[in-house]
Design a protein around this motif. Sequence first.
Motif, mmCIF file in Angstrom:
data_model
loop_
_atom_site.group_PDB
_atom_site.id
_atom_site.type_symbol
_atom_site.label_atom_id
_atom_site.label_comp_id
_atom_site.label_asym_id
_atom_site.label_seq_id
_atom_site.Cartn_x
_atom_site.Cartn_y
_atom_site.Cartn_z
ATOM 1 N N GLY A 1 -18.800 -0.251 -17.648
ATOM 2 C CA GLY A 1 -18.597 -0.595 -16.239
ATOM 3 C C GLY A 1 -17.242 -1.232 -15.985
ATOM 4 N N LEU A 2 -16.765 -2.022 -16.928
ATOM 5 C CA LEU A 2 -15.447 -2.645 -16.785
ATOM 6 C C LEU A 2 -14.331 -1.611 -16.908
ATOM 7 C CD1 LEU A 2 -16.024 -5.928 -18.822
ATOM 8 C CD2 LEU A 2 -15.687 -5.740 -16.342
ATOM 9 N N ARG A 3 -14.522 -0.624 -17.782
ATOM 10 C CA ARG A 3 -13.511 0.435 -17.891
ATOM 11 C C ARG A 3 -13.419 1.232 -16.594
ATOM 12 N NH1 ARG A 3 -15.164 3.975 -22.336
ATOM 13 N NH2 ARG A 3 -16.972 2.665 -22.751
ATOM 14 N N LYS A 4 -14.553 1.455 -15.951
ATOM 15 C CA LYS A 4 -14.537 2.135 -14.656
ATOM 16 C C LYS A 4 -13.776 1.299 -13.619
ATOM 17 C CE LYS A 4 -17.381 5.568 -13.909
ATOM 18 N NZ LYS A 4 -17.064 6.993 -13.691
ATOM 19 N N ARG A 5 -13.916 -0.021 -13.723
ATOM 20 C CA ARG A 5 -13.201 -0.906 -12.789
ATOM 21 C C ARG A 5 -11.699 -0.866 -13.064
ATOM 22 N NH1 ARG A 5 -14.938 -7.105 -12.544
ATOM 23 N NH2 ARG A 5 -16.988 -6.132 -12.893
ATOM 24 N N VAL A 6 -11.315 -0.801 -14.346
ATOM 25 C CA VAL A 6 -9.896 -0.694 -14.692
ATOM 26 C C VAL A 6 -9.318 0.618 -14.157
ATOM 27 C CG1 VAL A 6 -8.218 -0.543 -16.575
ATOM 28 C CG2 VAL A 6 -10.109 -2.175 -16.725
ATOM 29 N N GLU A 7 -10.101 1.689 -14.254
ATOM 30 C CA GLU A 7 -9.614 2.962 -13.726
ATOM 31 C C GLU A 7 -9.405 2.883 -12.216
ATOM 32 O OE1 GLU A 7 -10.036 7.549 -14.783
ATOM 33 O OE2 GLU A 7 -11.961 6.602 -14.370
ATOM 34 N N LEU A 8 -10.295 2.195 -11.530
ATOM 35 C CA LEU A 8 -10.089 1.953 -10.093
ATOM 36 C C LEU A 8 -8.795 1.180 -9.880
ATOM 37 C CD1 LEU A 8 -10.996 1.874 -7.113
ATOM 38 C CD2 LEU A 8 -12.367 -0.154 -7.682
ATOM 39 N N GLY A 9 -8.546 0.177 -10.717
ATOM 40 C CA GLY A 9 -7.319 -0.608 -10.597
ATOM 41 C C GLY A 9 -6.076 0.225 -10.819
ATOM 42 N N ARG A 10 -6.125 1.128 -11.795
ATOM 43 C CA ARG A 10 -4.963 1.984 -12.042
ATOM 44 C C ARG A 10 -4.677 2.878 -10.836
ATOM 45 N NH1 ARG A 10 -4.753 5.954 -17.168
ATOM 46 N NH2 ARG A 10 -6.308 7.025 -15.907
ATOM 47 N N ALA A 11 -5.733 3.380 -10.184
ATOM 48 C CA ALA A 11 -5.524 4.176 -8.975
ATOM 49 C C ALA A 11 -4.943 3.320 -7.858
ATOM 50 C CB ALA A 11 -6.847 4.814 -8.540
ATOM 51 N N LEU A 12 -5.394 2.077 -7.742
ATOM 52 C CA LEU A 12 -4.861 1.180 -6.711
ATOM 53 C C LEU A 12 -3.395 0.842 -6.965
ATOM 54 C CD1 LEU A 12 -7.801 -1.333 -6.185
ATOM 55 C CD2 LEU A 12 -7.089 0.530 -4.664
ATOM 56 N N ALA A 13 -2.985 0.868 -8.229
ATOM 57 C CA ALA A 13 -1.589 0.568 -8.563
ATOM 58 C C ALA A 13 -0.625 1.582 -7.961
ATOM 59 C CB ALA A 13 -1.415 0.515 -10.082
ATOM 60 N N VAL A 14 -1.114 2.749 -7.613
ATOM 61 C CA VAL A 14 -0.282 3.766 -6.961
ATOM 62 C C VAL A 14 0.045 3.376 -5.519
ATOM 63 C CG1 VAL A 14 -0.219 6.235 -6.308
ATOM 64 C CG2 VAL A 14 -1.259 5.540 -8.460
ATOM 65 N N GLU A 15 -0.676 2.368 -4.997
ATOM 66 C CA GLU A 15 -0.572 1.964 -3.586
ATOM 67 C C GLU A 15 -0.963 3.124 -2.665
ATOM 68 O OE1 GLU A 15 3.202 0.266 -2.625
ATOM 69 O OE2 GLU A 15 3.090 -1.259 -4.180
ATOM 70 N N PRO A 16 -2.183 3.637 -2.841
ATOM 71 C CA PRO A 16 -2.571 4.834 -2.102
ATOM 72 C C PRO A 16 -2.881 4.569 -0.636
ATOM 73 C CG PRO A 16 -4.437 4.016 -3.342
ATOM 74 C CD PRO A 16 -3.263 3.159 -3.727
ATOM 75 N N LYS A 17 -2.639 5.597 0.155
ATOM 76 C CA LYS A 17 -3.160 5.641 1.520
ATOM 77 C C LYS A 17 -4.563 6.235 1.508
ATOM 78 C CE LYS A 17 1.500 6.561 3.279
ATOM 79 N NZ LYS A 17 2.372 7.583 3.925
ATOM 80 N N VAL A 18 -4.745 7.215 0.601
ATOM 81 C CA VAL A 18 -6.040 7.879 0.425
ATOM 82 C C VAL A 18 -6.433 7.761 -1.042
ATOM 83 C CG1 VAL A 18 -7.327 10.037 0.581
ATOM 84 C CG2 VAL A 18 -5.553 9.525 2.285
ATOM 85 N N LEU A 19 -7.644 7.279 -1.294
ATOM 86 C CA LEU A 19 -8.150 7.100 -2.649
ATOM 87 C C LEU A 19 -9.309 8.063 -2.864
ATOM 88 C CD1 LEU A 19 -8.183 5.480 -5.311
ATOM 89 C CD2 LEU A 19 -9.672 3.813 -4.165
ATOM 90 N N LEU A 20 -9.168 8.949 -3.857
ATOM 91 C CA LEU A 20 -10.197 9.921 -4.193
ATOM 92 C C LEU A 20 -10.976 9.408 -5.403
ATOM 93 C CD1 LEU A 20 -7.962 13.155 -4.063
ATOM 94 C CD2 LEU A 20 -9.178 12.062 -2.163
ATOM 95 N N LEU A 21 -12.271 9.211 -5.243
ATOM 96 C CA LEU A 21 -13.102 8.651 -6.299
ATOM 97 C C LEU A 21 -14.150 9.683 -6.713
ATOM 98 C CD1 LEU A 21 -13.760 5.088 -4.784
ATOM 99 C CD2 LEU A 21 -11.990 5.752 -6.428
#
Length: 262
Positions: A158-178
Motif C-alpha cells: 500500500g505504501l508503494r502505491k502511495r509512492v507511485e501516486l507521489g511520483r505522478a504528482l511530481a510531474v505537477e499534472p493538470k490531469v492525473l490518470l490513475l
Amino acid sequence: MDDAPILDVVALSKKFGGVTAVQDVSLDVPRGGILSIIGPNGAGKTSLLNMISGFYKPDTGRIVLEGKNITHRKPSEVAQLGVARTFQNIALFSGLTVLDNLMLGRHVRMKAGVLSSVVYWGMAQKEDIAHREACEEIIEFLKLQDLRKLPTAALAYGLRKRVELGRALAVEPKVLLLDEPMGGMNQDEKEDMARYILDVNQERGVTVVLIEHDMGVVMDISDHVVVLDRGRRIAAGTPEKVQRDPKVIEAYLGTARSRSGA
C-alpha cells in the motif's frame, strides 16, 4: 469547476491484430472533477488510458488537452503538457529511495542542460534544490516523511502505491490518470488512498481520471462515471444514474454469468 472540459476524447479506436480493444469511444473530462472509467475485465479501460497518455497511438480519433491536439504526442511530451499517470502494476525503481523515485518524476520539469547537470554548476544546482523542495512537499502531503530515505522495495504494498501516486504528482499534472490505484489493497489501505485522491483533487486542484473496480469507492468519490464494455462506451453520467442503467447492470451480470458457466 470550469464549464469547458479540460480533456476531450473524440471517437478513439484501437485494434491489436484482429482484436478491437477500443471502438469509437468519446468522453469529455470536466475540469477540476473526478471521472471514473469502469467496466468488466477486457472492456478497454487501460487501453484508453494508454492512448490518452501517449503510450498507444489510436487508429482513429483524437485527444485534445485544453484545446491542444495531443493525439500523436510522445509520452514525455504529454507529461510536459500536464498529464501524469500511475500504472496497474507498480512501476517504481525498487532499488531507489522514496525521494529518488519522486525526483525521477520531476525530470519532465527540469530545464538545465546535460552538461550543466553533470558539472553541477549554476542553473542546474539551483534547479536541483527547487525540485527537491517540491518532492519534499509531496512527501509531506502523502505522509511519507519517515520513509523518504528507504528503498521502495522495503515498503509494504500500500505504501508503494502511495509512492507511485507521489511520483505522478511530481510531474505537477493538470490531469492525473490513475489505473486501479487501489488494486490489491486491503480495506484500510483503500480508504487511505481514496482520501488522498480526494485531497489531490480538492486541495491541489488536479483533475482525476480513475480506473477502479471497487464500485463502493467509485460511487463515493466520483463526479462522473463512464462505462465501457467490449471496447465501447455503453453509459455515462453521475454515479447514481450509471448504477441504475440497464446496460450497465447487464454488462456486469452478464460477465458474472459467463464466468459461472451459466
